[in-house]
Design an enzyme around this catalytic site. Structure first.
Site, PDB file in Angstrom:
ATOM      1  N   VAL A  20     -14.869  -9.434  -5.539  1.00 38.66           N
ATOM      2  CA  VAL A  20     -16.177 -10.189  -5.565  1.00 38.66           C
ATOM      3  C   VAL A  20     -17.688 -10.097  -5.616  1.00 38.66           C
ATOM      4  O   VAL A  20     -18.360  -9.914  -6.400  1.00 38.66           O
ATOM      5  CB  VAL A  20     -16.290 -10.187  -3.559  1.00 38.66           C
ATOM      6  CG1 VAL A  20     -17.564 -10.372  -3.331  1.00 38.66           C
ATOM      7  CG2 VAL A  20     -14.940 -10.795  -2.740  1.00 38.66           C
ATOM      8  N   HIS A  43     -16.686   4.372   0.670  1.00 43.53           N
ATOM      9  CA  HIS A  43     -16.197   3.578   0.380  1.00 43.53           C
ATOM     10  C   HIS A  43     -15.947   3.882  -1.409  1.00 43.53           C
ATOM     11  O   HIS A  43     -17.789   3.326  -1.717  1.00 43.53           O
ATOM     12  CB  HIS A  43     -15.569   2.321   0.391  1.00 43.53           C
ATOM     13  CG  HIS A  43     -14.604   1.429  -0.160  1.00 43.53           C
ATOM     14  ND1 HIS A  43     -13.840   0.441   0.371  1.00 43.53           N
ATOM     15  CD2 HIS A  43     -15.565   1.104  -1.703  1.00 43.53           C
ATOM     16  CE1 HIS A  43     -12.951   0.118  -0.887  1.00 43.53           C
ATOM     17  NE2 HIS A  43     -14.026   0.035  -1.966  1.00 43.53           N
ATOM     18  N   GLU A  53      -2.282   6.855   8.330  1.00 47.48           N
ATOM     19  CA  GLU A  53      -3.185   7.624   6.813  1.00 47.48           C
ATOM     20  C   GLU A  53      -4.143   8.178   7.833  1.00 47.48           C
ATOM     21  O   GLU A  53      -4.746   7.602   8.993  1.00 47.48           O
ATOM     22  CB  GLU A  53      -3.879   6.713   6.307  1.00 47.48           C
ATOM     23  CG  GLU A  53      -3.820   6.565   5.125  1.00 47.48           C
ATOM     24  CD  GLU A  53      -4.443   5.191   4.290  1.00 47.48           C
ATOM     25  OE1 GLU A  53      -4.002   5.243   2.651  1.00 47.48           O
ATOM     26  OE2 GLU A  53      -4.907   5.282   3.846  1.00 47.48           O
ATOM     27  N   LYS A 112      -1.790   1.563   9.530  1.00 46.77           N
ATOM     28  CA  LYS A 112      -1.840   0.910   8.321  1.00 46.77           C
ATOM     29  C   LYS A 112      -1.005  -0.789   7.772  1.00 46.77           C
ATOM     30  O   LYS A 112      -0.483   0.303   7.777  1.00 46.77           O
ATOM     31  CB  LYS A 112      -2.937   0.945   6.977  1.00 46.77           C
ATOM     32  CG  LYS A 112      -3.975   1.139   6.577  1.00 46.77           C
ATOM     33  CD  LYS A 112      -4.776   2.066   5.545  1.00 46.77           C
ATOM     34  CE  LYS A 112      -5.430   1.429   5.325  1.00 46.77           C
ATOM     35  NZ  LYS A 112      -6.543   2.546   3.569  1.00 46.77           N
ATOM     36  N   ARG A 126      -7.477  -7.768  -9.320  1.00 50.31           N
ATOM     37  CA  ARG A 126      -7.421  -9.148  -9.747  1.00 50.31           C
ATOM     38  C   ARG A 126      -9.258  -8.719  -9.443  1.00 50.31           C
ATOM     39  O   ARG A 126     -10.085  -7.556  -9.743  1.00 50.31           O
ATOM     40  CB  ARG A 126      -7.472  -9.870  -8.671  1.00 50.31           C
ATOM     41  CG  ARG A 126      -8.014  -9.094  -7.315  1.00 50.31           C
ATOM     42  CD  ARG A 126      -8.482 -10.133  -6.271  1.00 50.31           C
ATOM     43  NE  ARG A 126      -8.416  -9.084  -4.285  1.00 50.31           N
ATOM     44  CZ  ARG A 126      -9.682  -8.545  -3.464  1.00 50.31           C
ATOM     45  NH1 ARG A 126     -10.409  -8.617  -4.655  1.00 50.31           N
ATOM     46  NH2 ARG A 126      -9.599  -7.368  -3.095  1.00 50.31           N
ATOM     47  N   LYS A 134       0.794  -1.254   0.151  1.00 45.21           N
ATOM     48  CA  LYS A 134       0.153  -0.122   0.183  1.00 45.21           C
ATOM     49  C   LYS A 134       1.022   1.013   0.026  1.00 45.21           C
ATOM     50  O   LYS A 134       0.847   2.213  -0.537  1.00 45.21           O
ATOM     51  CB  LYS A 134      -0.973  -0.215   1.389  1.00 45.21           C
ATOM     52  CG  LYS A 134      -1.992  -0.976   1.565  1.00 45.21           C
ATOM     53  CD  LYS A 134      -2.644  -0.919   2.512  1.00 45.21           C
ATOM     54  CE  LYS A 134      -3.667  -2.429   1.534  1.00 45.21           C
ATOM     55  NZ  LYS A 134      -4.924  -3.135   1.771  1.00 45.21           N
ATOM     56  N   ARG A 189     -23.779  -9.619   0.487  1.00 42.74           N
ATOM     57  CA  ARG A 189     -23.609 -10.943  -0.007  1.00 42.74           C
ATOM     58  C   ARG A 189     -24.111 -11.932   1.199  1.00 42.74           C
ATOM     59  O   ARG A 189     -24.226 -11.559   2.354  1.00 42.74           O
ATOM     60  CB  ARG A 189     -21.529 -10.965   1.028  1.00 42.74           C
ATOM     61  CG  ARG A 189     -20.928  -9.861  -0.448  1.00 42.74           C
ATOM     62  CD  ARG A 189     -19.938  -9.494   0.260  1.00 42.74           C
ATOM     63  NE  ARG A 189     -18.062  -8.930  -0.670  1.00 42.74           N
ATOM     64  CZ  ARG A 189     -17.670  -8.696  -0.311  1.00 42.74           C
ATOM     65  NH1 ARG A 189     -17.019  -9.267   0.545  1.00 42.74           N
ATOM     66  NH2 ARG A 189     -16.423  -7.815  -0.963  1.00 42.74           N
TER      67      ARG A 189
HETATM   68  P1  ADP Z   1     -13.362  -7.435  -2.364  1.00 42.50           P
HETATM   69  O1  ADP Z   1     -13.395  -6.105  -2.924  1.00 42.50           O
HETATM   70  O2  ADP Z   1     -12.896  -8.308  -3.430  1.00 42.50           O
HETATM   71  O3  ADP Z   1     -14.548  -7.735  -1.349  1.00 42.50           O
HETATM   72  P2  ADP Z   1     -12.120  -7.399  -0.171  1.00 42.50           P
HETATM   73  O4  ADP Z   1     -10.562  -6.899   0.632  1.00 42.50           O
HETATM   74  O5  ADP Z   1     -13.263  -7.691   0.973  1.00 42.50           O
HETATM   75  O6  ADP Z   1     -11.934  -7.522  -1.718  1.00 42.50           O
HETATM   76  O7  ADP Z   1     -11.386  -8.999   0.009  1.00 42.50           O
HETATM   77  C1  ADP Z   1     -10.241  -9.095  -0.269  1.00 42.50           C
HETATM   78  C2  ADP Z   1     -10.716 -11.125  -0.481  1.00 42.50           C
HETATM   79  O8  ADP Z   1      -9.509 -11.524   0.310  1.00 42.50           O
HETATM   80  C3  ADP Z   1     -11.606 -11.843  -0.459  1.00 42.50           C
HETATM   81  O9  ADP Z   1     -12.164 -12.014  -1.738  1.00 42.50           O
HETATM   82  C4  ADP Z   1     -11.562 -12.333   0.294  1.00 42.50           C
HETATM   83  O10 ADP Z   1     -12.337 -13.801  -0.028  1.00 42.50           O
HETATM   84  C5  ADP Z   1     -10.583 -12.863   0.568  1.00 42.50           C
HETATM   85  N1  ADP Z   1     -10.324 -12.101   2.340  1.00 42.50           N
HETATM   86  C6  ADP Z   1     -10.985 -11.882   2.945  1.00 42.50           C
HETATM   87  N2  ADP Z   1     -10.830 -12.201   4.278  1.00 42.50           N
HETATM   88  C7  ADP Z   1      -9.891 -12.832   4.643  1.00 42.50           C
HETATM   89  C8  ADP Z   1      -9.170 -13.032   5.916  1.00 42.50           C
HETATM   90  N3  ADP Z   1      -9.155 -12.979   6.516  1.00 42.50           N
HETATM   91  N4  ADP Z   1      -7.881 -14.342   5.466  1.00 42.50           N
HETATM   92  C9  ADP Z   1      -7.729 -14.132   3.595  1.00 42.50           C
HETATM   93  N5  ADP Z   1      -8.345 -13.729   3.298  1.00 42.50           N
HETATM   94  C10 ADP Z   1      -8.986 -12.923   3.139  1.00 42.50           C
HETATM   95  P1  ADP Z   2      -8.052  -4.234   2.473  1.00 41.62           P
HETATM   96  O1  ADP Z   2      -6.728  -4.144   2.237  1.00 41.62           O
HETATM   97  O2  ADP Z   2      -7.945  -3.959   4.324  1.00 41.62           O
HETATM   98  O3  ADP Z   2      -9.772  -3.924   1.712  1.00 41.62           O
HETATM   99  P2  ADP Z   2      -8.751  -1.004   2.644  1.00 41.62           P
HETATM  100  O4  ADP Z   2      -7.402   0.175   2.646  1.00 41.62           O
HETATM  101  O5  ADP Z   2      -8.870  -1.340   1.503  1.00 41.62           O
HETATM  102  O6  ADP Z   2      -7.724  -2.407   2.926  1.00 41.62           O
HETATM  103  O7  ADP Z   2      -9.186  -0.432   3.466  1.00 41.62           O
HETATM  104  C1  ADP Z   2     -10.379  -1.574   4.017  1.00 41.62           C
HETATM  105  C2  ADP Z   2     -11.220  -0.768   4.352  1.00 41.62           C
HETATM  106  O8  ADP Z   2     -11.299   0.023   5.869  1.00 41.62           O
HETATM  107  C3  ADP Z   2     -12.246   0.235   3.374  1.00 41.62           C
HETATM  108  O9  ADP Z   2     -12.926   0.305   2.543  1.00 41.62           O
HETATM  109  C4  ADP Z   2     -12.659   1.885   4.911  1.00 41.62           C
HETATM  110  O10 ADP Z   2     -13.918   1.337   4.938  1.00 41.62           O
HETATM  111  C5  ADP Z   2     -11.711   2.070   5.721  1.00 41.62           C
HETATM  112  N1  ADP Z   2     -10.679   3.126   5.795  1.00 41.62           N
HETATM  113  C6  ADP Z   2      -9.386   2.045   4.796  1.00 41.62           C
HETATM  114  N2  ADP Z   2      -8.500   4.094   5.375  1.00 41.62           N
HETATM  115  C7  ADP Z   2      -9.256   4.113   5.835  1.00 41.62           C
HETATM  116  C8  ADP Z   2      -9.371   5.585   6.051  1.00 41.62           C
HETATM  117  N3  ADP Z   2      -8.103   6.441   5.543  1.00 41.62           N
HETATM  118  N4  ADP Z   2     -10.318   6.379   6.097  1.00 41.62           N
HETATM  119  C9  ADP Z   2     -11.501   5.793   6.224  1.00 41.62           C
HETATM  120  N5  ADP Z   2     -11.217   4.531   6.227  1.00 41.62           N
HETATM  121  C10 ADP Z   2     -10.647   3.604   5.954  1.00 41.62           C
HETATM  122 MG    MG Z   3      -9.665  -2.562  -0.083  1.00 44.27          MG
END
Ligand code: ADP
Ligand code: ADP
Ligand code: MG
Length: 455
Positions: free
Chosen positions: A295, A207, A199, A157, A292, A115, A338
C-alpha cells in the site's frame, strides 16, 4: 507484454492501469457487481464482470479469473495487494496456464507466506529474528516453557496471519494458557491454518521495512526503508521515509539484511522485508516478508523517483533491472496518509456511502492515489481505503507542513473520513519530534482525538 489483466479493484487497480498505459500495455479490468462504477472499470481498455459482490465470489475466485485471462488472451496478471496477491495457488494456477504472474513463484509465496518458515529462512540468511519459537509447538506446556525463557510479554502469532490480525499479546502465563486455544481456533477460522507460534513482544517498537527489487538474473537492489509505526490495531495509518529512528549504521545493516534474505530465496519482483526496531536496545529484528507491492510503495517512489510498478512489469517481462544500487538516490523526505472511509471519532467505524462532492489537493510535491470521484458510492463489501495522500519535501519538517496544507485542501462531502485524524497526528508534538512507537496512537493519542477542539 501486450495485455495485462488487473486482478484487483480500488486505488491499486487504478495505480497499475496507469503504469501499464505509460508502458503502452493494454489493460483488462475485472469487477464485481458492487464495482460497476469503479474508476478502474472506466480507466481500463476493457473490463469484464466476474461475479457477485462478496470477494469470495469475485476477486478471490481463481477459476473465474483464469478463465477470463484465457478468454481475453492476456499475457500477464497483476494481483495488486490484498485479495490474491499472496496466494501461492493463484501464482501456480497462472504458471500452469502459461500466464505470467506479476510477482514471485508459488514456491516463494508459500514459504514467505508462512511466518514460521520465513523466520527459519531469515535465520539461515544470518538475519536477526525476534526471539521466539521456530518450530510449530502443539503443546501448551512447551509454549509456557518457551515464553518463560523468552520473557513476558509475548505475542501469540498465527503463522498464516496477515492484515494485522491473528495476533494476541499475553502478559503472563495465566493469559498464555487462557488465550492459547482461542488464538489457534481463530487462526484456523480466519486463515485456514491454526498454526500458532510465540514471539517476544517488543514494547517500545518501531515498524521499519525495506523495499527490494530483484530480477530473474540474480540482480537485486534495495530502495531504502519506510517507517510505518503510526498504527492502530497493528495496521498502518501513516508511513514515512527515511525512518526518523535509524542512524546510518543501523540503516546500512538493515538494508543489507533485507538484501541477504531476498537473495537467499532467489527472490524475484518487488518485495518488502519488515522489521521491528526495539527503540530501547536499538536492535532490529525481522518479522515477515510481503511478496507483493505494498500500500505504502508511493513513499519510496517519491523519495527515489523509481516507479516500482513499472519495475515489476519489466522484471516480469524478463528484463534486467534498469537501475543499479549506486544509481538509487534518496532525496528529501516523504510521508503517506491512508485516508479511509471511517469515522475516527466513533472508533473508526466504517462509513460506506456516497461521495456527494470531492475536491482533491495538488501543488508542488503532492501526489494522490485514489479511485474516488464525486458521485461515487463506496461499496460496503471491501476495505475502507479511499485513497492515499503522499507528499514529498526537502526535509521532514517541510513534508509535515506540506501534508497539513494538502489535507486542508481536501473537500469531501457525503461521508466521514479519517482526514481529521491525520491532521491531528501531523500537528501533534510527539509526531513532530519523531518520538512515537507502534502503540502511540492507541495509548497516547486517541483519547486526545475525542477531546473537543476549535476547528
Ligand atoms: P501493507 O503493508 O501493504 O499495507 P498490510 O499488512 O497492512 O500490508 O495489509 C496487507 C493487505 O491485506 C492490504 O493490502 C490490505 O488490503 C489487505 N487486508 C488488510 N486487512 C485485511 C483483512 N481484514 N482481510 C483481508 N485483507 C486485508
Ligand atoms: P501482518 O502480517 O499482519 O502484517 P506482522 O508480523 O507484519 O503481521 O505484524 C504487524 C504489526 O504487529 C507490526 O507492524 C508491529 O506493529 C506488530 N508486531 C508484530 N510482531 C511484533 C513483535 N514481535 N513485537 C512488537 N510488535 C510486533
Ligand atoms: Mg506486516
Amino acid at each position: 507484454m501486450n495485455r495485462v489483466l488487473v486482478a484487483n479493484r480500488g486505488e491499486i487497480a487504478v495505480r497499475i492501469i496507469r503504469a501499464c498505459k505509460e508502458l503502452g500495455i493494454e489493460t483488462i479490468a475485472v469487477y464485481s457487481d458492487a464495482d460497476q462504477d469503479g474508476l478502474h472499470v472506466h480507466l481500463a481498455d476493457k473490463s469484464v464482470s466476474i461475479g457477485p459482490a462478496p470477494s469470495r465470489k469475485s476477486y478471490l475466485n481463481i477459476e473465474k479469473l483464469i478463465s477470463v485471462a484465457i478468454e481475453e488472451r492476456i499475457d500477464a496478471i497483476h494481483p495488486g495487494y490484498g485479495f490474491l496477491a499472496e496466494n501461492d495457488e493463484f501464482s501456480d494456477a497462472c504458471a500452469r496456464n502459461h500466464i505470467c504472474f506479476i510477482g514471485p513463484s508459488g514456491d516463494i509465496i508459500r514459504k514467505m507466506g508462512n511466518k514460521i518458515q520465513a523466520r527459519k529462512a531469515a535465520v539461515e540468511a544470518g538475519v536477526p529474528v525476534v526471539p521466539g519459537t521456530n518450530e510449530k509447538n502443539s503443546d501448551v506446556e512447551e509454549f509456557a516453557r518457551a515464553a518463560h525463557e523468552i520473557g513476558y510479554p509475548v505475542l501469540l502469532k498465527a503463522a498464516a496471519a496477515g492484515g494485522g490480525r491473528g495476533m494476541k499479546v499475553v502478559f503472563d502465563e495465566r493469559e498464555l494458557r487462557n488465550f492459547y486455544q482461542q488464538t489457534q481456533a481463530e487462526a484456523a477460522a480466519a486463515f485456514g491454518d491454526g498454526t500458532v507460534y510465540i514471539e517476544k513482544y517488543i514494547q517500545n517498537a518501531r515498524h521499519v521495512e525495506v523495499q527490494v527489487l530483484f530480477d530473474h538474473y540474480g540482480n537485486g537492489i534495495h530502495l531504502g526503508e519506510r517507517d510505518c509505526s503510526i498504527q492502530r490495531r497493528h495496521q498502518k495509518l501513516i508511513e514515512e521515509a527515511p525512518s526518523p529512528v535509524l542512524d546510518s549504521k543501523m540503516r546500512e545493516e538493515m538494508h543489507a539484511a533485507a538484501l541477504a534474505l531476498a537473495k537467499s530465496q532467489n527472490y524475484t519482483s518487488a518485495g518488502t522485508i519488515e522489521f521491528v526496531v526495539d527503540a530501547d536496545s536499538r536492535k532490529f529484528y525481522f518479522i515477515e516478508m510481503n511478496t507483493r507491492v505494498q500500500v505504502e510503495h508511493p513513499v519510496t517512489e517519491m523519495l527515489t523517483g523509481i516507479d516500482i510498478v513499472k519495475e515489476q512489469l519489466r522484471i516480469a517481462e524478463g528484463h534486467k533491472l534498469s537501475i543499479e544500487q549506486r544509481d538509487v538516490q534518496f532525496m528529501g523526505h516523504a510521508i503517506e496518509c491512508r485516508i479511509n472511509a471511517e469515522d475516527p471519532f466513533r472508533g473508526f467505524m466504517p462509513m460506506p456511502g456516497k461521495i456527494e462532492h470531492l475536491h482533491l489537493p495538488g501543488g508542488t510535491g503532492v501526489r494522490v492515489d485514489s479511485h474516488c470521484y464525486a458521485g461515487y458510492s463506496i461499496p460496503l463489501y471491501y476495505d475502507s481505503l479511499l485513497g492515499k495522500l503522499i507528499v514529498h519535501g526537502q526535509d521532514r519538517e517541510e513534508a509535515i507542513v506540506r501534508m497539513l496544507r494538502a489535507l486542508g485542501e481536501i473537500d469531501l462531502k457525503g461521508i466521514r473520513t479519517t482526514v481529521p485524524f491525520h491532521e491531528r497526528v501531523l500537528g501533534n508534538p510527539d509526531f513532530r519530534s519523531g518520538k512515537y512507537n507502534t502503540r502511540w496512537v492507541e495509548e497516547s493519542f486517541l483519547h486526545e482525538l475525542n477531546k473537543p477542539v476549535e476547528v
